[in-house]
Design a protein around this motif. Structure first.
Motif, PDB file in Angstrom:
ATOM      1  N   GLY A   6      -6.808  -8.437  11.064  1.00 50.12           N
ATOM      2  CA  GLY A   6      -7.140  -8.385   9.673  1.00 50.12           C
ATOM      3  C   GLY A   6      -6.823  -6.958   9.405  1.00 50.12           C
ATOM      4  O   GLY A   6      -7.395  -6.607   8.145  1.00 50.12           O
ATOM      5  N   ARG A   7      -6.095  -6.090   9.847  1.00 41.55           N
ATOM      6  CA  ARG A   7      -5.694  -4.768   9.362  1.00 41.55           C
ATOM      7  C   ARG A   7      -4.416  -4.744   8.768  1.00 41.55           C
ATOM      8  O   ARG A   7      -3.589  -5.659   8.785  1.00 41.55           O
ATOM      9  CB  ARG A   7      -5.687  -3.848  10.711  1.00 41.55           C
ATOM     10  N   PHE A   8      -4.198  -3.902   7.970  1.00 41.83           N
ATOM     11  CA  PHE A   8      -3.188  -3.833   7.028  1.00 41.83           C
ATOM     12  C   PHE A   8      -2.443  -2.204   7.367  1.00 41.83           C
ATOM     13  O   PHE A   8      -2.838  -1.370   7.078  1.00 41.83           O
ATOM     14  CB  PHE A   8      -3.028  -3.980   5.513  1.00 41.83           C
ATOM     15  N   PHE A 105      -4.708   0.306   5.743  1.00 48.08           N
ATOM     16  CA  PHE A 105      -5.658   0.561   4.688  1.00 48.08           C
ATOM     17  C   PHE A 105      -7.116   0.792   5.024  1.00 48.08           C
ATOM     18  O   PHE A 105      -7.670  -0.086   5.947  1.00 48.08           O
ATOM     19  CB  PHE A 105      -5.203  -0.806   3.987  1.00 48.08           C
ATOM     20  N   GLU A 106      -7.819   1.669   4.303  1.00 45.50           N
ATOM     21  CA  GLU A 106      -9.233   1.561   4.435  1.00 45.50           C
ATOM     22  C   GLU A 106      -9.979   1.300   3.249  1.00 45.50           C
ATOM     23  O   GLU A 106      -9.834   1.805   2.200  1.00 45.50           O
ATOM     24  CB  GLU A 106      -9.610   3.243   4.951  1.00 45.50           C
ATOM     25  N   ALA A 107     -10.764   0.014   3.255  1.00 43.58           N
ATOM     26  CA  ALA A 107     -11.505  -0.339   2.186  1.00 43.58           C
ATOM     27  C   ALA A 107     -12.614   0.635   1.991  1.00 43.58           C
ATOM     28  O   ALA A 107     -13.055   1.276   2.780  1.00 43.58           O
ATOM     29  CB  ALA A 107     -11.982  -1.690   2.614  1.00 43.58           C
ATOM     30  N   LYS A 112     -18.063  -5.363  -1.386  1.00 42.22           N
ATOM     31  CA  LYS A 112     -17.845  -6.769  -0.790  1.00 42.22           C
ATOM     32  C   LYS A 112     -16.928  -7.553  -1.623  1.00 42.22           C
ATOM     33  O   LYS A 112     -16.870  -7.825  -2.705  1.00 42.22           O
ATOM     34  CB  LYS A 112     -19.384  -7.588  -1.151  1.00 42.22           C
ATOM     35  N   GLN A 113     -15.963  -8.037  -0.586  1.00 43.53           N
ATOM     36  CA  GLN A 113     -14.926  -8.968  -1.210  1.00 43.53           C
ATOM     37  C   GLN A 113     -14.959 -10.267  -0.503  1.00 43.53           C
ATOM     38  O   GLN A 113     -15.029 -10.227   0.621  1.00 43.53           O
ATOM     39  CB  GLN A 113     -13.596  -7.906  -0.898  1.00 43.53           C
ATOM     40  N   MET A 114     -14.643 -11.237  -1.169  1.00 44.30           N
ATOM     41  CA  MET A 114     -14.312 -12.679  -0.478  1.00 44.30           C
ATOM     42  C   MET A 114     -13.048 -12.630   0.293  1.00 44.30           C
ATOM     43  O   MET A 114     -12.982 -13.305   1.245  1.00 44.30           O
ATOM     44  CB  MET A 114     -14.273 -13.621  -1.890  1.00 44.30           C
ATOM     45  N   GLY A 115     -12.129 -11.767  -0.125  1.00 47.15           N
ATOM     46  CA  GLY A 115     -10.878 -11.777   0.616  1.00 47.15           C
ATOM     47  C   GLY A 115     -10.056 -10.644   0.465  1.00 47.15           C
ATOM     48  O   GLY A 115     -10.374  -9.829  -0.536  1.00 47.15           O
ATOM     49  N   PRO A 116      -9.110 -10.620   1.271  1.00 48.49           N
ATOM     50  CA  PRO A 116      -8.066  -9.252   0.723  1.00 48.49           C
ATOM     51  C   PRO A 116      -7.364  -9.086  -0.767  1.00 48.49           C
ATOM     52  O   PRO A 116      -7.040 -10.164  -0.932  1.00 48.49           O
ATOM     53  CB  PRO A 116      -7.007  -9.320   1.960  1.00 48.49           C
ATOM     54  N   ASP A 117      -7.665  -8.066  -1.131  1.00 47.56           N
ATOM     55  CA  ASP A 117      -7.178  -7.834  -2.564  1.00 47.56           C
ATOM     56  C   ASP A 117      -5.678  -7.345  -2.102  1.00 47.56           C
ATOM     57  O   ASP A 117      -5.765  -5.850  -2.094  1.00 47.56           O
ATOM     58  CB  ASP A 117      -7.958  -7.208  -3.271  1.00 47.56           C
ATOM     59  N   TYR A 118      -4.327  -7.946  -2.124  1.00 42.39           N
ATOM     60  CA  TYR A 118      -3.320  -7.618  -1.731  1.00 42.39           C
ATOM     61  C   TYR A 118      -2.630  -6.581  -2.861  1.00 42.39           C
ATOM     62  O   TYR A 118      -1.989  -5.496  -2.320  1.00 42.39           O
ATOM     63  CB  TYR A 118      -2.221  -8.523  -1.555  1.00 42.39           C
ATOM     64  N   GLY A 119      -3.044  -6.580  -3.830  1.00 40.37           N
ATOM     65  CA  GLY A 119      -2.493  -5.536  -4.867  1.00 40.37           C
ATOM     66  C   GLY A 119      -3.182  -4.247  -4.711  1.00 40.37           C
ATOM     67  O   GLY A 119      -2.604  -3.151  -4.591  1.00 40.37           O
TER      68      GLY A 119
END
Length: 352
Positions: A6-8, A105-107, A112-119
């Motif tokens: 799950g890391r970018f 990428f460091e959120a 809280k996010q339902m899923g990754p925001d690729y943008g």
């Protein structure tokens, strides 16, 4: 690049400079600029140096192409001598080094996010990369800007995991072979049907990986072992260019430097917890301004005992970058208690 956990991650290749050939003023400027960038860099960073034998075939091929168009016999003879020299010396001594900056990428904490925001992920990574380009350019380093980032990333990973195979089997060959194999397995016609989805691991995975040995591993027919230096295993303060001897260790020696930027408040609290556990410490305060962050009161029977405690117990603590010791020679007032000042009688020597 998105990993299975799950890391970018983004990888940048840095063009090196010879730091040791710069003047003292230029070196301090580079160090200062780099330190400024570290203050705004991601919380976790990795610098990677990869060393391998230089592949002179492509360079020699370019020289031969130029010689075919050369009409002056003397120049052709000189060019042939250059090629022979490259072949002889390059096979023994020539090394190529590539340097990479790796970050993820460091959120934003608390969101809280339902899923990754690729943008958002793409924009954040691009911003970090642009900041790195700006600061590294001030240091004299340029960051490679590939035409196709996906191809660049795949080539880097393929060359790393297939260090032996990539010499005779470049990435483009692996790419074409994998596509043909999948098209054939799916009974699709090359050039007519669409290429099916192929997992990236098929393009970069090593031909073999043996993890059954406790002291080493075998990947793509090459033996690997690892030496790990703990974060407190080297001095807190080092001279500029201190890693040159490691980077220049020779073929097959890769260097990975992992950095973690910590929040100042948490770092100070952690250091304070290490300090106040000692019985010798009577008081510990966090100070504002000045050259030092903390003031520690230590009790000891002798000046030597206090100095030894500071040097052996406090100075080596991770996060302590410097200490200054001052001794109480005389007390005049403490906790509203005034100590009487005794008059010092002047002594004279009288000659009779």
């Amino acid at each position: 690049m998105e990993t299975t956990d799950g890391r970018f991650i983004k990888i940048l290749e840095i063009e090196p400079i010879n730091f040791l050939l710069r003047s003292n003023e230029e070196q301090w400027g580079i160090i200062s600029t780099f330190a400024s960038w570290l203050k705004i860099s991601p919380m976790r960073l990795q610098f990677k140096s990869v060393t391998r034998k230089a592949d002179s075939d492509q360079y020699v091929a370019g020289l031969r192409a130029d010689l075919e168009q050369e009409t002056v016999s003397a120049c052709r003879k000189l060019g042939e001598g250059t090629i022979r020299f490259i072949r002889e010396e390059g096979s023994r001594e020539a090394l190529s080094r590539r340097f990479f900056l790796i970050f993820q990428f460091e959120a934003v904490s608390g969101r809280k996010q339902m899923g990754p925001d690729y943008g958002e992920i793409y924009a954040t990574l691009q911003t970090v990369a642009q900041n790195a380009r700006t600061y590294f350019a001030q240091c004299g380093n340029s960051i490679v800007q590939p035409k196709d980032e996906d191809s660049f990333l795949a080539e880097v990973l393929y060359a790393y995991f297939n260090r032996r195979s990539c010499v005779d089997d470049p990435f483009q060959n692996r790419l074409n072979r994998v596509v043909v194999d999948f098209m054939t397995a799916k009974k699709r016609v090359i050039g007519v049907d669409a290429v099916p989805h192929i997992q990236p691991t098929y393009f970069v995975a090593p031909r073999g990986l043996d993890l059954t040995h406790p002291g080493y591993l075998i990947m793509d027919g090459i033996y690997y072992t690892y030496l790990y230096i703990r974060k407190n295993g080297f001095p807190q303060q080092v001279r500029g260019g201190w890693m040159s001897s490691l980077i220049n260790a020779g073929e097959g020696v890769d260097i990975d430097l992992h950095l973690r930027r910590e929040i100042r408040g948490k770092t100070i609290d952690r250091v304070a917890q290490r300090i106040y556990q000692y019985d010798e410490v009577e008081s510990l305060y966090l100070m504002s301004g000045g050259a030092y962050d903390m003031i520690v009161t230590i009790s000891g029977r002798t000046l030597k005992e206090v100095a030894q405690f500071v040097g052996e117990k406090l100075a080596p603590i991770e996060g302590v970058t410097g200490t200054a010791t001052h001794f109480i020679l005389k007390k005049y007032k403490e906790k509203h208690l005034i100590f009487p000042v005794q008059e010092v009688q002047e002594e004279r020597f009288v000659l009779e």
